[in-house]
Design a protein around this motif. Structure first.
Motif, PDB file in Angstrom:
ATOM      1  N   THR A   7       0.846  -1.187   0.000  1.00  0.00           N
ATOM      2  CA  THR A   7       0.000   0.000   0.000  1.00  0.00           C
ATOM      3  C   THR A   7       0.881   1.235   0.000  1.00  0.00           C
ATOM      4  OG1 THR A   7      -1.939   1.040   1.022  1.00  0.00           O
ATOM      5  CG2 THR A   7      -0.259   0.195   2.520  1.00  0.00           C
ATOM      6  N   TRP A   8       0.362   2.338  -0.542  1.00  0.00           N
ATOM      7  CA  TRP A   8       1.115   3.583  -0.595  1.00  0.00           C
ATOM      8  C   TRP A   8       0.169   4.761  -0.759  1.00  0.00           C
ATOM      9  CZ3 TRP A   8       0.457   0.262  -4.606  1.00  0.00           C
ATOM     10  CH2 TRP A   8       0.010   0.791  -5.827  1.00  0.00           C
ATOM     11  N   ARG A   9       0.702   5.952  -0.493  1.00  0.00           N
ATOM     12  CA  ARG A   9      -0.038   7.181  -0.778  1.00  0.00           C
ATOM     13  C   ARG A   9       0.489   7.710  -2.107  1.00  0.00           C
ATOM     14  NH1 ARG A   9       1.993  12.401   2.174  1.00  0.00           N
ATOM     15  NH2 ARG A   9       4.222  12.092   1.962  1.00  0.00           N
ATOM     16  N   HIS A  17      -2.845  13.626  -1.763  1.00  0.00           N
ATOM     17  CA  HIS A  17      -2.519  12.200  -1.771  1.00  0.00           C
ATOM     18  C   HIS A  17      -3.775  11.360  -1.541  1.00  0.00           C
ATOM     19  CE1 HIS A  17       1.566  13.712  -0.740  1.00  0.00           C
ATOM     20  NE2 HIS A  17       1.898  12.749  -1.565  1.00  0.00           N
ATOM     21  N   ASN A  18      -3.856  10.226  -2.225  1.00  0.00           N
ATOM     22  CA  ASN A  18      -4.856   9.205  -1.974  1.00  0.00           C
ATOM     23  C   ASN A  18      -4.128   7.905  -1.677  1.00  0.00           C
ATOM     24  OD1 ASN A  18      -7.736  10.168  -2.389  1.00  0.00           O
ATOM     25  ND2 ASN A  18      -6.686  11.085  -4.124  1.00  0.00           N
ATOM     26  N   ILE A  19      -4.853   6.916  -1.182  1.00  0.00           N
ATOM     27  CA  ILE A  19      -4.264   5.637  -0.783  1.00  0.00           C
ATOM     28  C   ILE A  19      -4.574   4.592  -1.852  1.00  0.00           C
ATOM     29  CG2 ILE A  19      -4.190   3.863   1.012  1.00  0.00           C
ATOM     30  CD1 ILE A  19      -3.174   6.682   1.907  1.00  0.00           C
ATOM     31  N   THR A  21      -3.492   0.341  -3.249  1.00  0.00           N
ATOM     32  CA  THR A  21      -2.954  -0.965  -2.878  1.00  0.00           C
ATOM     33  C   THR A  21      -2.768  -1.811  -4.134  1.00  0.00           C
ATOM     34  OG1 THR A  21      -3.182  -2.817  -1.329  1.00  0.00           O
ATOM     35  CG2 THR A  21      -5.194  -2.079  -2.441  1.00  0.00           C
ATOM     36  N   GLN A  46      -4.793  12.109   2.166  1.00  0.00           N
ATOM     37  CA  GLN A  46      -4.855  10.874   2.949  1.00  0.00           C
ATOM     38  C   GLN A  46      -3.401  10.428   3.132  1.00  0.00           C
ATOM     39  OE1 GLN A  46      -8.250  10.555   3.508  1.00  0.00           O
ATOM     40  NE2 GLN A  46      -8.094  12.312   2.173  1.00  0.00           N
ATOM     41  N   THR A  47      -3.025  10.040   4.330  1.00  0.00           N
ATOM     42  CA  THR A  47      -1.619   9.753   4.596  1.00  0.00           C
ATOM     43  C   THR A  47      -1.466   8.658   5.647  1.00  0.00           C
ATOM     44  OG1 THR A  47       0.512  10.832   5.010  1.00  0.00           O
ATOM     45  CG2 THR A  47      -1.358  11.570   6.352  1.00  0.00           C
ATOM     46  N   PRO A  49      -0.534   5.375   5.549  1.00  0.00           N
ATOM     47  CA  PRO A  49      -1.161   4.059   5.396  1.00  0.00           C
ATOM     48  C   PRO A  49      -0.368   2.972   6.111  1.00  0.00           C
ATOM     49  CG  PRO A  49       0.033   4.632   3.406  1.00  0.00           C
ATOM     50  CD  PRO A  49       0.089   5.838   4.308  1.00  0.00           C
ATOM     51  N   TRP A  63      -5.545   4.203   7.309  1.00  0.00           N
ATOM     52  CA  TRP A  63      -4.849   5.442   6.992  1.00  0.00           C
ATOM     53  C   TRP A  63      -5.451   6.597   7.773  1.00  0.00           C
ATOM     54  CZ3 TRP A  63      -8.126   2.936   3.651  1.00  0.00           C
ATOM     55  CH2 TRP A  63      -9.279   3.625   3.264  1.00  0.00           C
TER      56      TRP A  63
END
Length: 172
Positions: A7-9, A17-19, A21, A46-47, A49, A63
């Motif tokens: 998973t990442w932003r 930023h969004n999340i 996967t 969003q941060t 995660p 997140w």
């Protein structure tokens, strides 16, 4: 073992930023949607995660969700086939007043998840709160945990029948 779920932003769609996967197979190929599955779709950042396995080949991602005045905690479960299992945009883990930050999660071993985060709902000092979601994304227990500066360790990971949450207080 069939690969790894990450998973990442990501800021690819503009200012915030969004999340996302993605599952990577053992041979290095992408298993799910090209460029990852977008878990959030909001106008603010969003941060932080964090990810854990769900015990059935999928993952549960948590997140920090920015709102206009606060930071809340949200989560999403993705099954082994890359299908989002909970509400679009994630389930709310905590949306209390003030800030909720730095979420962490571990599997309960039954397709659910145990969460822990810093929470400022009671004023300037942060407290630690916990929450459990079952496999269907329904919360089952919630509690305030500790105050003051702390280092939290949760084990075993993944959780089977129990979890041990250990706190070490830092010197101020």
């Amino acid at each position: 073992i069939s690969g790894a779920i990450i998973t990442w932003r990501d800021k690819r769609n503009g200012l915030y930023h969004n999340i996302y996967t993605q599952k990577i197979n053992l041979n290095g190929t992408i298993a799910w949607q090209l460029n990852g599955i977008r878990l959030t779709n909001t106008l603010l950042t969003q941060t932080n995660p964090n990810i854990c396995g769900d015990g059935s080949g999928g993952a549960i991602i948590v997140w920090q969700d920015s709102t206009i005045n606060n930071r809340d905690i949200k989560s999403q479960r993705v099954n082994a086939n890359g299908i989002v299992m909970w509400n679009q945009g994630g389930n709310i883990v905590s949306n209390a007043n003030n800030l909720q930050t730095n979420p962490k999660n571990i599997s309960d071993g039954k397709e659910g998840c145990i969460y822990v985060w810093e929470d400022f709902r009671n004023g300037l000092n942060d407290d630690i709160y916990t929450q459990h979601f079952s496999a269907n994304g329904i919360e089952s227990i919630s509690s305030e945990f500790y105050s003051d500066k702390k280092i939290i360790t949760i084990y075993p990971n993944p959780v089977s029948d129990y979890a041990i949450i250990h706190r070490k207080t830092e010197a101020l």
